[in-house]
Design an enzyme around this catalytic site. Structure first.
Site, PDB file in Angstrom:
ATOM      1  N   PRO A   1       0.804  -1.220   0.000  1.00 42.47           N
ATOM      2  CA  PRO A   1       0.000   0.000   0.000  1.00 42.47           C
ATOM      3  C   PRO A   1       0.838   1.272   0.000  1.00 42.47           C
ATOM      4  O   PRO A   1       1.883   1.354   0.642  1.00 42.47           O
ATOM      5  CB  PRO A   1      -0.828  -0.107   1.281  1.00 42.47           C
ATOM      6  CG  PRO A   1      -0.073  -1.043   2.156  1.00 42.47           C
ATOM      7  CD  PRO A   1       0.606  -1.998   1.231  1.00 42.47           C
ATOM      8  N   ASN A   2       0.338   2.215  -0.766  1.00 44.60           N
ATOM      9  CA  ASN A   2       0.879   3.571  -0.888  1.00 44.60           C
ATOM     10  C   ASN A   2       2.185   3.658  -1.666  1.00 44.60           C
ATOM     11  O   ASN A   2       2.658   4.759  -1.930  1.00 44.60           O
ATOM     12  CB  ASN A   2       1.031   4.249   0.489  1.00 44.60           C
ATOM     13  CG  ASN A   2      -0.297   4.373   1.185  1.00 44.60           C
ATOM     14  OD1 ASN A   2      -1.259   4.861   0.601  1.00 44.60           O
ATOM     15  ND2 ASN A   2      -0.364   3.917   2.418  1.00 44.60           N
TER      16      ASN A   2
ATOM     17  N   ARG B   1       5.051  11.078  -2.412  1.00 44.35           N
ATOM     18  CA  ARG B   1       4.835  10.899  -0.973  1.00 44.35           C
ATOM     19  C   ARG B   1       6.148  11.048  -0.204  1.00 44.35           C
ATOM     20  O   ARG B   1       7.080  10.280  -0.406  1.00 44.35           O
ATOM     21  CB  ARG B   1       4.259   9.509  -0.734  1.00 44.35           C
ATOM     22  CG  ARG B   1       4.081   9.149   0.718  1.00 44.35           C
ATOM     23  CD  ARG B   1       3.621   7.701   0.866  1.00 44.35           C
ATOM     24  NE  ARG B   1       3.619   7.342   2.266  1.00 44.35           N
ATOM     25  CZ  ARG B   1       3.911   6.148   2.727  1.00 44.35           C
ATOM     26  NH1 ARG B   1       4.230   5.179   1.910  1.00 44.35           N
ATOM     27  NH2 ARG B   1       3.886   5.912   4.020  1.00 44.35           N
TER      28      ARG B   1
ATOM     29  N   TYR C   1      11.403   8.830   1.313  1.00 38.56           N
ATOM     30  CA  TYR C   1      11.381   7.783   0.291  1.00 38.56           C
ATOM     31  C   TYR C   1      12.130   8.136  -0.988  1.00 38.56           C
ATOM     32  O   TYR C   1      12.249   7.301  -1.877  1.00 38.56           O
ATOM     33  CB  TYR C   1       9.933   7.406  -0.045  1.00 38.56           C
ATOM     34  CG  TYR C   1       9.174   6.907   1.155  1.00 38.56           C
ATOM     35  CD1 TYR C   1       9.458   5.657   1.692  1.00 38.56           C
ATOM     36  CD2 TYR C   1       8.194   7.671   1.776  1.00 38.56           C
ATOM     37  CE1 TYR C   1       8.782   5.180   2.807  1.00 38.56           C
ATOM     38  CE2 TYR C   1       7.510   7.215   2.888  1.00 38.56           C
ATOM     39  CZ  TYR C   1       7.813   5.964   3.394  1.00 38.56           C
ATOM     40  OH  TYR C   1       7.139   5.507   4.494  1.00 38.56           O
TER      41      TYR C   1
ATOM     42  N   ASN D   1       8.148  -5.428  -0.868  1.00 37.66           N
ATOM     43  CA  ASN D   1       8.072  -4.269   0.019  1.00 37.66           C
ATOM     44  C   ASN D   1       6.610  -4.223   0.460  1.00 37.66           C
ATOM     45  O   ASN D   1       5.753  -3.739  -0.285  1.00 37.66           O
ATOM     46  CB  ASN D   1       8.478  -2.982  -0.690  1.00 37.66           C
ATOM     47  CG  ASN D   1       8.463  -1.788   0.248  1.00 37.66           C
ATOM     48  OD1 ASN D   1       7.813  -1.810   1.281  1.00 37.66           O
ATOM     49  ND2 ASN D   1       9.169  -0.737  -0.132  1.00 37.66           N
TER      50      ASN D   1
ATOM     51  N   ALA E   1       3.163  -0.659   4.849  1.00 43.59           N
ATOM     52  CA  ALA E   1       2.619  -0.716   6.211  1.00 43.59           C
ATOM     53  C   ALA E   1       2.129  -2.107   6.593  1.00 43.59           C
ATOM     54  O   ALA E   1       2.119  -2.451   7.780  1.00 43.59           O
ATOM     55  CB  ALA E   1       1.493   0.298   6.365  1.00 43.59           C
TER      56      ALA E   1
ATOM     57  N   HIS F   1       4.050  -4.357   9.030  1.00 40.32           N
ATOM     58  CA  HIS F   1       3.966  -4.198  10.484  1.00 40.32           C
ATOM     59  C   HIS F   1       2.677  -4.768  11.071  1.00 40.32           C
ATOM     60  O   HIS F   1       2.533  -4.813  12.290  1.00 40.32           O
ATOM     61  CB  HIS F   1       4.070  -2.711  10.848  1.00 40.32           C
ATOM     62  CG  HIS F   1       5.188  -2.032  10.132  1.00 40.32           C
ATOM     63  ND1 HIS F   1       6.519  -2.328  10.359  1.00 40.32           N
ATOM     64  CD2 HIS F   1       5.171  -1.105   9.146  1.00 40.32           C
ATOM     65  CE1 HIS F   1       7.272  -1.583   9.550  1.00 40.32           C
ATOM     66  NE2 HIS F   1       6.479  -0.842   8.814  1.00 40.32           N
TER      67      HIS F   1
ATOM     68  N   ASP G   1       1.593 -15.585   7.024  1.00 39.05           N
ATOM     69  CA  ASP G   1       1.153 -16.961   6.798  1.00 39.05           C
ATOM     70  C   ASP G   1       1.291 -17.368   5.336  1.00 39.05           C
ATOM     71  O   ASP G   1       1.668 -18.512   5.035  1.00 39.05           O
ATOM     72  CB  ASP G   1      -0.286 -17.149   7.258  1.00 39.05           C
ATOM     73  CG  ASP G   1      -0.440 -17.126   8.769  1.00 39.05           C
ATOM     74  OD1 ASP G   1       0.586 -17.175   9.491  1.00 39.05           O
ATOM     75  OD2 ASP G   1      -1.602 -17.040   9.232  1.00 39.05           O
TER      76      ASP G   1
ATOM     77  N   GLU H   1      12.247  -9.417   2.195  1.00 38.20           N
ATOM     78  CA  GLU H   1      11.517  -8.198   2.542  1.00 38.20           C
ATOM     79  C   GLU H   1      12.427  -6.996   2.327  1.00 38.20           C
ATOM     80  O   GLU H   1      13.590  -6.999   2.729  1.00 38.20           O
ATOM     81  CB  GLU H   1      11.075  -8.271   4.001  1.00 38.20           C
ATOM     82  CG  GLU H   1      10.283  -7.071   4.462  1.00 38.20           C
ATOM     83  CD  GLU H   1       9.841  -7.179   5.915  1.00 38.20           C
ATOM     84  OE1 GLU H   1       9.078  -6.303   6.355  1.00 38.20           O
ATOM     85  OE2 GLU H   1      10.256  -8.123   6.614  1.00 38.20           O
TER      86      GLU H   1
ATOM     87  N   HIS I   1      12.495  -2.592   2.551  1.00 37.15           N
ATOM     88  CA  HIS I   1      11.908  -1.299   2.901  1.00 37.15           C
ATOM     89  C   HIS I   1      12.877  -0.218   2.446  1.00 37.15           C
ATOM     90  O   HIS I   1      14.094  -0.343   2.672  1.00 37.15           O
ATOM     91  CB  HIS I   1      11.663  -1.177   4.414  1.00 37.15           C
ATOM     92  CG  HIS I   1      10.601  -2.098   4.910  1.00 37.15           C
ATOM     93  ND1 HIS I   1       9.255  -1.788   4.821  1.00 37.15           N
ATOM     94  CD2 HIS I   1      10.682  -3.318   5.470  1.00 37.15           C
ATOM     95  CE1 HIS I   1       8.555  -2.793   5.325  1.00 37.15           C
ATOM     96  NE2 HIS I   1       9.396  -3.737   5.711  1.00 37.15           N
ATOM     97  N   ILE I   2      12.356   0.802   1.822  1.00 34.75           N
ATOM     98  CA  ILE I   2      13.183   1.894   1.314  1.00 34.75           C
ATOM     99  C   ILE I   2      13.846   2.645   2.462  1.00 34.75           C
ATOM    100  O   ILE I   2      15.031   2.947   2.422  1.00 34.75           O
ATOM    101  CB  ILE I   2      12.336   2.832   0.428  1.00 34.75           C
ATOM    102  CG1 ILE I   2      11.911   2.084  -0.839  1.00 34.75           C
ATOM    103  CG2 ILE I   2      13.100   4.112   0.091  1.00 34.75           C
ATOM    104  CD1 ILE I   2      10.882   2.807  -1.697  1.00 34.75           C
ATOM    105  N   SER I   3      13.087   2.926   3.493  1.00 33.10           N
ATOM    106  CA  SER I   3      13.634   3.640   4.653  1.00 33.10           C
ATOM    107  C   SER I   3      14.122   2.632   5.689  1.00 33.10           C
ATOM    108  O   SER I   3      13.781   1.449   5.637  1.00 33.10           O
ATOM    109  CB  SER I   3      12.563   4.548   5.275  1.00 33.10           C
ATOM    110  OG  SER I   3      11.532   3.772   5.851  1.00 33.10           O
TER     111      SER I   3
ATOM    112  N   ARG J   1      12.760   4.901  12.554  1.00 30.63           N
ATOM    113  CA  ARG J   1      11.520   5.661  12.424  1.00 30.63           C
ATOM    114  C   ARG J   1      10.640   5.455  13.646  1.00 30.63           C
ATOM    115  O   ARG J   1      11.106   5.043  14.698  1.00 30.63           O
ATOM    116  CB  ARG J   1      10.821   5.245  11.122  1.00 30.63           C
ATOM    117  CG  ARG J   1      11.693   5.605   9.903  1.00 30.63           C
ATOM    118  CD  ARG J   1      11.012   5.422   8.601  1.00 30.63           C
ATOM    119  NE  ARG J   1       9.833   6.284   8.518  1.00 30.63           N
ATOM    120  CZ  ARG J   1       8.859   6.096   7.639  1.00 30.63           C
ATOM    121  NH1 ARG J   1       8.915   5.105   6.790  1.00 30.63           N
ATOM    122  NH2 ARG J   1       7.824   6.902   7.607  1.00 30.63           N
TER     123      ARG J   1
ATOM    124  N   ARG K   1       6.860   1.087  13.632  1.00 25.03           N
ATOM    125  CA  ARG K   1       7.453   0.523  12.409  1.00 25.03           C
ATOM    126  C   ARG K   1       8.624  -0.410  12.704  1.00 25.03           C
ATOM    127  O   ARG K   1       9.130  -1.073  11.808  1.00 25.03           O
ATOM    128  CB  ARG K   1       7.939   1.640  11.491  1.00 25.03           C
ATOM    129  CG  ARG K   1       6.841   2.526  10.967  1.00 25.03           C
ATOM    130  CD  ARG K   1       7.392   3.518   9.953  1.00 25.03           C
ATOM    131  NE  ARG K   1       6.468   4.596   9.703  1.00 25.03           N
ATOM    132  CZ  ARG K   1       5.473   4.556   8.823  1.00 25.03           C
ATOM    133  NH1 ARG K   1       5.266   3.467   8.109  1.00 25.03           N
ATOM    134  NH2 ARG K   1       4.686   5.596   8.662  1.00 25.03           N
TER     135      ARG K   1
END
Length: 145
Positions: free
Chosen positions: A11-12, A19, A24, A75, A78, A81, A88, A99, A101-103, A108, A112
């Site tokens: 998402p996002n 954003r 990011y 990625n 959200a 988390h 599963d 996995e 994550h950009i940040s 943070r 997170r």
């Protein structure tokens, strides 16, 4: 044998480039996908990119990946988390999932810091910006060779 890798974005992430560029960066999701396809080709993979703002759609893509890929870069945004369903789904498939994550999620907000995906994934890369995706593709090359 398939040489396909799914690059999944949650998402996002379709809002990348607009954003919070201070967190990011300025690359769009399309830029990142193009970089992944190019890097994948250099590594001998066919990369398919998918993005969804819907948890169930991402679960469906993970199930599909288990049937027709050699690995997944995800990625989860959200959902990383919060999503037991994605945790599963990753445990239900036999291909490695990395996995990304950009940040740096550990630098943070406290909510997170914990990933629901990490315990099910082969590994996690965070904090390296969009280059984390390329790092993950290289890691998949090493563990699937």
């Amino acid at each position: 044998m398939s040489n396909t890798i799914f690059v999944l974005n949650g998402p996002n992430l379709n809002m990348l480039g607009k954003r919070e560029p201070g967190i990011y960066g300025g690359k769009t999701l399309k830029d990142i996908e193009d970089d992944c396809v190019k890097a994948g080709k250099e590594l001998g993979f066919t990369v398919e990119c998918h993005q969804s703002n819907h948890e169930g759609a991402l679960v469906d893509l993970l199930h599909e990946a288990g049937e027709r890929t050699v690995g997944v870069v995800i990625n989860p945004g959200a959902y990383g988390h919060t999503s037991i369903a994605m945790h599963d789904a990753i445990r239900a498939i036999s291909v490695p999932v990395l996995e990304v994550h950009i940040s740096n999620i550990h630098a943070r907000e406290e909510f997170r810091h914990k990933s629901m995906i990490a315990p099910a994934a082969k590994g996690m890369i965070c904090g390296f910006g969009p280059y984390g995706y390329i790092m993950a593709l290289n890691a998949l090359k090493n563990i699937t060779a």
